[in-house]
Design a protein around this motif. Sequence first.
Motif, PDB file in Angstrom:
ATOM      1  N   LEU A 111       0.853  -1.182   0.000  1.00  0.00           N
ATOM      2  CA  LEU A 111       0.000   0.000   0.000  1.00  0.00           C
ATOM      3  C   LEU A 111       0.890   1.234   0.000  1.00  0.00           C
ATOM      4  CD1 LEU A 111      -3.019   0.302  -0.181  1.00  0.00           C
ATOM      5  CD2 LEU A 111      -3.084   0.774   2.249  1.00  0.00           C
ATOM      6  N   ASP A 112       1.172   1.728  -1.215  1.00  0.00           N
ATOM      7  CA  ASP A 112       2.010   2.924  -1.320  1.00  0.00           C
ATOM      8  C   ASP A 112       1.133   4.165  -1.225  1.00  0.00           C
ATOM      9  OD1 ASP A 112       4.657   4.202  -2.119  1.00  0.00           O
ATOM     10  OD2 ASP A 112       3.221   5.094  -3.491  1.00  0.00           O
ATOM     11  N   GLY A 113       1.629   5.144  -0.495  1.00  0.00           N
ATOM     12  CA  GLY A 113       0.880   6.392  -0.361  1.00  0.00           C
ATOM     13  C   GLY A 113      -0.089   6.350   0.808  1.00  0.00           C
ATOM     14  N   SER A 114       0.142   5.388   1.729  1.00  0.00           N
ATOM     15  CA  SER A 114      -0.862   5.175   2.782  1.00  0.00           C
ATOM     16  C   SER A 114      -1.072   6.393   3.676  1.00  0.00           C
ATOM     17  CB  SER A 114      -0.502   3.952   3.633  1.00  0.00           C
ATOM     18  OG  SER A 114       0.832   3.992   4.021  1.00  0.00           O
ATOM     19  N   ASN A 200       8.277  17.554  -4.277  1.00  0.00           N
ATOM     20  CA  ASN A 200       7.841  18.166  -3.026  1.00  0.00           C
ATOM     21  C   ASN A 200       8.682  19.421  -2.789  1.00  0.00           C
ATOM     22  OD1 ASN A 200       7.413  18.970  -0.396  1.00  0.00           O
ATOM     23  ND2 ASN A 200       7.128  16.882   0.373  1.00  0.00           N
ATOM     24  N   TRP A 234       1.921  17.825  -6.906  1.00  0.00           N
ATOM     25  CA  TRP A 234       2.536  16.937  -5.924  1.00  0.00           C
ATOM     26  C   TRP A 234       1.432  16.283  -5.108  1.00  0.00           C
ATOM     27  CZ3 TRP A 234       6.675  14.306  -5.951  1.00  0.00           C
ATOM     28  CH2 TRP A 234       7.066  13.584  -4.808  1.00  0.00           C
ATOM     29  N   GLY A 236       1.792  13.228  -3.425  1.00  0.00           N
ATOM     30  CA  GLY A 236       2.278  12.458  -2.276  1.00  0.00           C
ATOM     31  C   GLY A 236       1.922  10.992  -2.400  1.00  0.00           C
ATOM     32  N   SER A 237       1.614  10.558  -3.612  1.00  0.00           N
ATOM     33  CA  SER A 237       1.297   9.150  -3.867  1.00  0.00           C
ATOM     34  C   SER A 237       1.918   8.765  -5.207  1.00  0.00           C
ATOM     35  CB  SER A 237      -0.234   8.963  -3.901  1.00  0.00           C
ATOM     36  OG  SER A 237      -0.546   7.632  -4.234  1.00  0.00           O
ATOM     37  N   LEU A 238       2.949   7.929  -5.137  1.00  0.00           N
ATOM     38  CA  LEU A 238       3.739   7.602  -6.342  1.00  0.00           C
ATOM     39  C   LEU A 238       2.863   7.020  -7.437  1.00  0.00           C
ATOM     40  CD1 LEU A 238       6.489   7.290  -7.755  1.00  0.00           C
ATOM     41  CD2 LEU A 238       6.776   5.124  -6.525  1.00  0.00           C
ATOM     42  N   PHE A 252       8.396  13.282 -12.713  1.00  0.00           N
ATOM     43  CA  PHE A 252       8.299  13.124 -11.252  1.00  0.00           C
ATOM     44  C   PHE A 252       9.710  13.065 -10.696  1.00  0.00           C
ATOM     45  CE2 PHE A 252       6.817  11.313  -7.223  1.00  0.00           C
ATOM     46  CZ  PHE A 252       7.897  10.525  -6.820  1.00  0.00           C
ATOM     47  N   TYR A 254      11.769  12.429  -7.030  1.00  0.00           N
ATOM     48  CA  TYR A 254      12.034  12.312  -5.614  1.00  0.00           C
ATOM     49  C   TYR A 254      13.547  12.123  -5.492  1.00  0.00           C
ATOM     50  CZ  TYR A 254      10.704  12.493  -0.831  1.00  0.00           C
ATOM     51  OH  TYR A 254      10.521  12.936   0.468  1.00  0.00           O
ATOM     52  N   ARG A 266      13.830   8.807  -0.938  1.00  0.00           N
ATOM     53  CA  ARG A 266      12.842   8.170  -0.055  1.00  0.00           C
ATOM     54  C   ARG A 266      12.360   6.839  -0.607  1.00  0.00           C
ATOM     55  NH1 ARG A 266       8.328  10.190   3.432  1.00  0.00           N
ATOM     56  NH2 ARG A 266       6.698   8.618   3.376  1.00  0.00           N
ATOM     57  N   LEU A 267      12.351   6.704  -1.928  1.00  0.00           N
ATOM     58  CA  LEU A 267      11.710   5.551  -2.554  1.00  0.00           C
ATOM     59  C   LEU A 267      12.634   4.345  -2.592  1.00  0.00           C
ATOM     60  CD1 LEU A 267       9.955   7.574  -5.361  1.00  0.00           C
ATOM     61  CD2 LEU A 267       8.958   6.726  -3.221  1.00  0.00           C
ATOM     62  N   GLU A 272       9.647  -0.313  -5.612  1.00  0.00           N
ATOM     63  CA  GLU A 272       9.028   0.936  -6.085  1.00  0.00           C
ATOM     64  C   GLU A 272       9.711   1.437  -7.357  1.00  0.00           C
ATOM     65  OE1 GLU A 272       9.416   3.154  -2.397  1.00  0.00           O
ATOM     66  OE2 GLU A 272       7.272   2.914  -1.958  1.00  0.00           O
TER      67      GLU A 272
HETATM   68  P1  AFP Z   1       3.779   6.744   2.251  1.00  0.00           P
HETATM   69  O1  AFP Z   1       3.498   5.371   1.729  1.00  0.00           O
HETATM   70  O2  AFP Z   1       4.493   6.741   3.584  1.00  0.00           O
HETATM   71  O3  AFP Z   1       2.566   7.634   2.233  1.00  0.00           O
HETATM   72  O4  AFP Z   1       4.856   7.391   1.255  1.00  0.00           O
HETATM   73  C1  AFP Z   1       4.431   7.587  -0.061  1.00  0.00           C
HETATM   74  C2  AFP Z   1       5.686   7.836  -0.888  1.00  0.00           C
HETATM   75  O5  AFP Z   1       6.577   6.773  -0.722  1.00  0.00           O
HETATM   76  C3  AFP Z   1       5.354   8.031  -2.355  1.00  0.00           C
HETATM   77  O6  AFP Z   1       4.195   7.379  -2.755  1.00  0.00           O
HETATM   78  C4  AFP Z   1       5.226   9.526  -2.488  1.00  0.00           C
HETATM   79  O7  AFP Z   1       5.549   9.983  -3.777  1.00  0.00           O
HETATM   80  C5  AFP Z   1       6.211  10.036  -1.457  1.00  0.00           C
HETATM   81  O8  AFP Z   1       6.304   9.024  -0.446  1.00  0.00           O
HETATM   82  C6  AFP Z   1       5.757  11.311  -0.788  1.00  0.00           C
HETATM   83  O9  AFP Z   1       6.811  11.682   0.053  1.00  0.00           O
HETATM   84  P2  AFP Z   1       6.718  13.058   0.862  1.00  0.00           P
HETATM   85  O10 AFP Z   1       5.633  12.835   1.902  1.00  0.00           O
HETATM   86  O11 AFP Z   1       8.087  13.228   1.460  1.00  0.00           O
HETATM   87  O12 AFP Z   1       6.365  14.146  -0.095  1.00  0.00           O
END
Ligand code: AFP
Length: 345
Positions: A111-114, A200, A234, A236-238, A252, A254, A266-267, A272
Motif C-alpha cells: 500500500l504505497d501512499g498510505s 515536493n 505533488w 504524495g502518492s507515487l 516526477f 524524488y 525516499r523511494l 518501487e
Molecule cells: P507513504 O506510503 O508513507 O505515504 O509514502 C508515499 C511515498 O513513498 C510516495 O508514494 C510519495 O511519492 C512520497 O512518499 C511522498 O513523500 P513526501 O511525503 O516526502 O512528499
Amino acid sequence: MTGQLRLDDHLQRYSETAPHALAVAAAVDAIAAAAIEIADLIGTGDIADASGLTTGRNSDGDLQCNLDVQADAILRRYLGKLPIAALASEEMREPQLGDRDAKICVAFDPLDGSSNIDINMTVGTIFSILPAPDDLALAFHQRGSAQLAAGFVTYGPQTSLVLTLGDGVDIFTYDRRSAGFRLVRSAVQISEACDEFAINGSNRRHWDPPVRAFVDECLAGVDGPANHDFNMRWIGSLVAEAYRILTRGGVFLYPSDARPGYGDGRLRLTYEAHPMAMIIEQAGGSASTGRERILELSAESLHQRVPLIMGSSNAVQRVAELHCDPLLVASVSAPLFARRGFFRL
Ligand code: AFP
C-alpha cells in the motif's frame, strides 16, 4: 474496442508465450484478485476501521498503518497459493523463501501512499516480478532490467491495474458490474515533451544544485532557459503521479536531499523504483537517479532507497545533463538569480 478485453483473457494469451509466462500470468492474476479485496477494504474507510491511522513502524522504520498490514496480508494470502521461489514486501524485514523449483520471485509495496488514506486520496499497490535465480539469496539483488513483468494498482476514483509484461504498457480498470478488470488503454505512450513537473517543493533548500536548477528552470517558464511554461503537481502518492504521467506526460522527482536519512531519497529500489522504471520505459519514457538508469541498478539490500526521476524523456534527460555539468548548473542559475532578485546571491 479496448474495453472488451478482460484481464484474464489477456493473461491467458500471454501465458502460452514463454516458459516463465504461465507463472507470471498466475502471479498477476493473484495480485489482481487481491487488489479487488484491498479496494473493497479501503473503500469502507472508517466504517470498518480501514483507516490510515498509524499503528507503529515497519522493519525499516517507516510509519505503518493498519491498512498497510492488512493489504500485505491479503497479497501474501493470494500469492501464497502459487509456486513462488521468493517473496518480498515493504512490510517484511527479509524475503520469504518458498518453492525452490518455482520460476519467479515477487516483490511488492502493498500500500504505497498510505499517508493519503485519511484524506481520501489515491493510494496503490506496486509489484515487480523477477526470474528465480539459481541462488535464491540473490533473488532481490538482480538488475531492474531482469524483471519479467511489473505493475501497479491505483485505489482511487477507479481501481485500475497498470501492467507491463515486457511488451508495452496496458491499463485495465475494474468493472464492478462484471466483476472483472477490462482493458481501457493499450500500448500506452508517454509524450517526450513535458508540460508538468512533480516534486515536493518544501524540500527545496535540501536539494542538490542540479535538482534546484532544473526546478528553477521550470518555474522560470518562458522567461528562462526552458522557454516553456510548466504546471506543477505533488500528490504524495507515487502511483497517482505515475498514472498521471502515463496519461498526459510530465516528470516526477524524488531526489536525494540533505535531510538525515534522505541521502538516497525516499523511494525503495526493489519494489518501487524498479517496477516504476520498467513501466515508464516500456511506455517510451525514462527513469533515472539523475546519474544512472534505474534499470541498470541492482539492490544491495531489500529496502535500499534510491533517487527517482521518471517520466517524459526530454525532462529526465535535462535533469541528467544538469547532474553531469556543474558549469551548466551555474550558467542556468546565475541569470535566474539575477532576474529574480529574491534569490540574489
Ligand atoms: P507513504 O506510503 O508513507 O505515504 O509514502 C508515499 C511515498 O513513498 C510516495 O508514494 C510519495 O511519492 C512520497 O512518499 C511522498 O513523500 P513526501 O511525503 O516526502 O512528499
